[in-house]
Design a protein around this motif. Sequence first.
Motif, PDB file in Angstrom:
ATOM      1  N   ASP A  41     -60.156  16.946  51.832  1.00  0.00           N
ATOM      2  CA  ASP A  41     -61.412  16.935  51.641  1.00  0.00           C
ATOM      3  C   ASP A  41     -61.608  16.089  50.826  1.00  0.00           C
ATOM      4  N   CYS A  42     -62.092  15.003  51.057  1.00  0.00           N
ATOM      5  CA  CYS A  42     -62.279  13.823  49.950  1.00  0.00           C
ATOM      6  C   CYS A  42     -63.919  13.362  49.768  1.00  0.00           C
ATOM      7  N   GLY A  43     -63.996  13.149  48.407  1.00  0.00           N
ATOM      8  CA  GLY A  43     -65.189  12.319  47.888  1.00  0.00           C
ATOM      9  C   GLY A  43     -64.822  10.878  47.514  1.00  0.00           C
ATOM     10  N   LEU A  44     -65.726  10.399  46.755  1.00  0.00           N
ATOM     11  CA  LEU A  44     -65.629   9.051  46.387  1.00  0.00           C
ATOM     12  C   LEU A  44     -64.193   8.695  45.469  1.00  0.00           C
ATOM     13  N   ASP A  45     -64.152   9.638  44.558  1.00  0.00           N
ATOM     14  CA  ASP A  45     -62.878   9.393  43.593  1.00  0.00           C
ATOM     15  C   ASP A  45     -61.996  10.458  43.654  1.00  0.00           C
ATOM     16  N   ALA A  46     -62.010  11.465  44.584  1.00  0.00           N
ATOM     17  CA  ALA A  46     -61.092  12.338  44.306  1.00  0.00           C
ATOM     18  C   ALA A  46     -60.850  13.011  46.032  1.00  0.00           C
ATOM     19  N   CYS A  47     -59.552  13.498  46.247  1.00  0.00           N
ATOM     20  CA  CYS A  47     -59.327  14.016  47.501  1.00  0.00           C
ATOM     21  C   CYS A  47     -58.487  15.738  46.850  1.00  0.00           C
ATOM     22  N   THR A  48     -58.885  16.645  47.744  1.00  0.00           N
ATOM     23  CA  THR A  48     -57.970  17.878  47.543  1.00  0.00           C
ATOM     24  C   THR A  48     -57.118  17.942  49.242  1.00  0.00           C
ATOM     25  N   VAL A  49     -56.002  18.087  48.871  1.00  0.00           N
ATOM     26  CA  VAL A  49     -54.955  18.076  50.050  1.00  0.00           C
ATOM     27  C   VAL A  49     -54.450  19.373  50.127  1.00  0.00           C
ATOM     28  N   THR A  50     -54.498  20.056  51.148  1.00  0.00           N
ATOM     29  CA  THR A  50     -53.917  21.375  51.542  1.00  0.00           C
ATOM     30  C   THR A  50     -52.796  21.288  52.509  1.00  0.00           C
ATOM     31  N   PHE A  51     -51.508  21.031  51.958  1.00  0.00           N
ATOM     32  CA  PHE A  51     -50.415  21.263  52.827  1.00  0.00           C
ATOM     33  C   PHE A  51     -49.799  22.445  53.463  1.00  0.00           C
ATOM     34  N   ASP A  52     -49.770  22.395  54.895  1.00  0.00           N
ATOM     35  CA  ASP A  52     -48.929  23.698  55.348  1.00  0.00           C
ATOM     36  C   ASP A  52     -47.628  23.633  55.144  1.00  0.00           C
ATOM     37  N   ARG A  53     -47.004  24.864  54.585  1.00  0.00           N
ATOM     38  CA  ARG A  53     -45.839  24.982  54.314  1.00  0.00           C
ATOM     39  C   ARG A  53     -44.800  25.222  55.666  1.00  0.00           C
ATOM     40  N   GLY A  54     -43.575  24.683  55.460  1.00  0.00           N
ATOM     41  CA  GLY A  54     -42.689  25.081  56.674  1.00  0.00           C
ATOM     42  C   GLY A  54     -42.683  23.793  57.705  1.00  0.00           C
ATOM     43  N   VAL A  55     -43.603  22.709  57.625  1.00  0.00           N
ATOM     44  CA  VAL A  55     -43.693  21.569  58.324  1.00  0.00           C
ATOM     45  C   VAL A  55     -43.552  20.506  57.627  1.00  0.00           C
ATOM     46  N   GLU A  56     -43.390  19.309  58.176  1.00  0.00           N
ATOM     47  CA  GLU A  56     -43.540  17.917  57.409  1.00  0.00           C
ATOM     48  C   GLU A  56     -45.029  17.496  57.464  1.00  0.00           C
ATOM     49  N   ALA A  57     -45.262  17.467  56.167  1.00  0.00           N
ATOM     50  CA  ALA A  57     -46.644  17.725  55.941  1.00  0.00           C
ATOM     51  C   ALA A  57     -47.092  16.365  55.094  1.00  0.00           C
ATOM     52  N   SER A  58     -47.977  15.471  55.584  1.00  0.00           N
ATOM     53  CA  SER A  58     -48.337  14.396  54.717  1.00  0.00           C
ATOM     54  C   SER A  58     -49.737  13.935  54.951  1.00  0.00           C
ATOM     55  N   ALA A  59     -50.393  13.230  54.119  1.00  0.00           N
ATOM     56  CA  ALA A  59     -51.834  12.769  54.269  1.00  0.00           C
ATOM     57  C   ALA A  59     -51.957  11.443  53.677  1.00  0.00           C
ATOM     58  N   THR A  60     -52.892  10.694  54.078  1.00  0.00           N
ATOM     59  CA  THR A  60     -53.372   9.372  53.538  1.00  0.00           C
ATOM     60  C   THR A  60     -54.659   9.556  52.793  1.00  0.00           C
ATOM     61  N   ILE A  61     -54.523   9.486  51.518  1.00  0.00           N
ATOM     62  CA  ILE A  61     -55.585   9.561  50.898  1.00  0.00           C
ATOM     63  C   ILE A  61     -55.968   8.431  49.984  1.00  0.00           C
ATOM     64  N   LEU A  62     -57.179   8.062  49.613  1.00  0.00           N
ATOM     65  CA  LEU A  62     -57.538   7.214  48.565  1.00  0.00           C
ATOM     66  C   LEU A  62     -56.653   5.990  48.513  1.00  0.00           C
ATOM     67  N   GLY A  63     -56.038   5.572  49.823  1.00  0.00           N
ATOM     68  CA  GLY A  63     -55.300   4.405  50.108  1.00  0.00           C
ATOM     69  C   GLY A  63     -53.836   4.672  49.859  1.00  0.00           C
ATOM     70  N   VAL A  64     -53.454   5.725  49.501  1.00  0.00           N
ATOM     71  CA  VAL A  64     -51.928   5.883  49.392  1.00  0.00           C
ATOM     72  C   VAL A  64     -51.390   7.199  50.254  1.00  0.00           C
ATOM     73  N   GLU A  65     -50.293   7.426  50.461  1.00  0.00           N
ATOM     74  CA  GLU A  65     -49.623   8.421  51.280  1.00  0.00           C
ATOM     75  C   GLU A  65     -49.244   9.545  50.289  1.00  0.00           C
TER      76      GLU A  65
END
Length: 121
Positions: A41-65
């Motif tokens: 859930d991203c805005g202009l200057d911040a993102c909230t990332v909700t990772f699922d546990r028990g899986v390989e979880a990743s997200a690309t946000i604000l230009g970084v992984e």
Amino acid sequence: MTNRRVNFPLTPTRRAAGLFAALALGVAVLSGCSSEGASTDCGLDACTVTFDRGVEASATILGVEAKLVGAQGDQVTVEIAGEQLSLTVGQQAAEVGGLGVTLDSVTEQEVKIRVSRNPGN
């Protein structure tokens, strides 16, 4: 001699090109986040990332992984921009690469972090 400005009417092709450019820019701004095994859930200057546990979880946000490395009790290890951080709920924001990272919550099903461009927010 008087210089007169001539306004050329927009042709349908020029209008379509302008509309396409505006849409492409809007999509680029909104699609700044992608994820696997996580939701963002991203805005202009911040993102909230909700990772699922028990899986390989990743997200690309604000230009970084961001990756969930592990979680045990109320302590979580994440990798942001290639650097590992150990976080606990309520801890002050950890800084990495000009970003502030905080741990919002940990449950048996998910881990929620907040990544912001302005550390401390």
